[in-house]
Design an enzyme around this catalytic site. Structure first.
Site, PDB file in Angstrom:
ATOM      1  N   ASP A  35     -19.449  -9.390  -7.860  1.00  0.00           N
ATOM      2  CA  ASP A  35     -19.034  -8.481  -6.640  1.00  0.00           C
ATOM      3  C   ASP A  35     -18.588  -7.276  -6.980  1.00  0.00           C
ATOM      4  OD1 ASP A  35     -19.271  -8.042  -3.968  1.00  0.00           O
ATOM      5  OD2 ASP A  35     -17.077  -8.438  -3.738  1.00  0.00           O
ATOM      6  N   GLU A  71       0.883  -1.261  -0.253  1.00  0.00           N
ATOM      7  CA  GLU A  71      -0.031  -0.049   0.015  1.00  0.00           C
ATOM      8  C   GLU A  71       0.855   1.135   0.005  1.00  0.00           C
ATOM      9  OE1 GLU A  71      -3.111  -0.137  -0.382  1.00  0.00           O
ATOM     10  OE2 GLU A  71      -3.534  -2.167   0.069  1.00  0.00           O
TER      11      GLU A  71
END
Length: 193
Positions: free
Chosen positions: A102, A76
């Protein structure tokens, strides 16, 4: 690194699933964006996330997620410069079709990504997804667009298969129309239900 055959198989498999979602929804994301994000996030389907969790996307399993999870390391970038490796819980699925459904539910159902919904411009759509908080990498938009352009993924963005550019689907009464670049509409199919 995926081989050319793996890349081609990945595109063929995901294009069919993404186009099905795209063509059956009133709120949609371009298949090219869906395919490129999945390619980037799973290394063309070779990552553990893909092979062990049937997940085309690195969608985190937040507190509201009631389905299966798969824990994996990920990088990240919180400050726009430095990458930090963390272990995160990602959504896992029983099938690849569930993963794509989804993804469409997430993007099309959240106001954070509203700028990507029913947007016929791939770069604008992925920019809205990134800016909505989907990814932390400062090069995410560029990387997704490179994949779209390198593999001509916009060919999957047509409503009627005529390859006339980004689709602009509209519903008029009981019929769905595809808006062509010249502004003309063509009745595509009778809506069901």
């Amino acid at each position: 690194m995926a081989t050319k055959d793996q890349v081609n198989a990945f595109i063929a498999k995901l294009a069919a699933i993404a186009r099905k979602e795209y063509l059956t929804r009133d709120k949609w994301v371009l298949p090219s964006v869906c395919i490129a994000q999945a390619a980037l996030e799973t290394g063309w389907g070779t990552s553990g996330l893909m092979t062990k969790a049937n997940a085309f996307f690195g969608i985190k399993a937040g507190s509201g997620w009631k389905g299966k999870v798969y824990s994996s390391k990920t990088n990240e970038c919180y400050d726009g410069k430095t990458y930090t490796q963390i272990t995160a819980a990602f959504r896992a699925y029983d099938s690849l079709e569930e993963s794509v459904a989804d993804y469409y539910n997430l993007i099309c159902g959240s106001s954070r990504y509203a700028g990507a919904v029913n947007n016929g411009n791939a770069e604008s759509a992925i920019t809205a997804i990134k800016n909505g908080g989907y990814a932390t990498s400062p090069t995410y938009i560029k990387n997704v667009m490179n994949i779209i352009n390198s593999y001509n993924l916009t060919q999957y963005d047509t409503w009627d298969g005529e390859n006339q550019g980004p689709a602009n689907k509209e519903t008029h009464g009981c019929y769905r129309y595809r808006q062509h670049r010249d502004g003309s509409s063509k009745r595509r199919q009778h809506c069901k239900g």
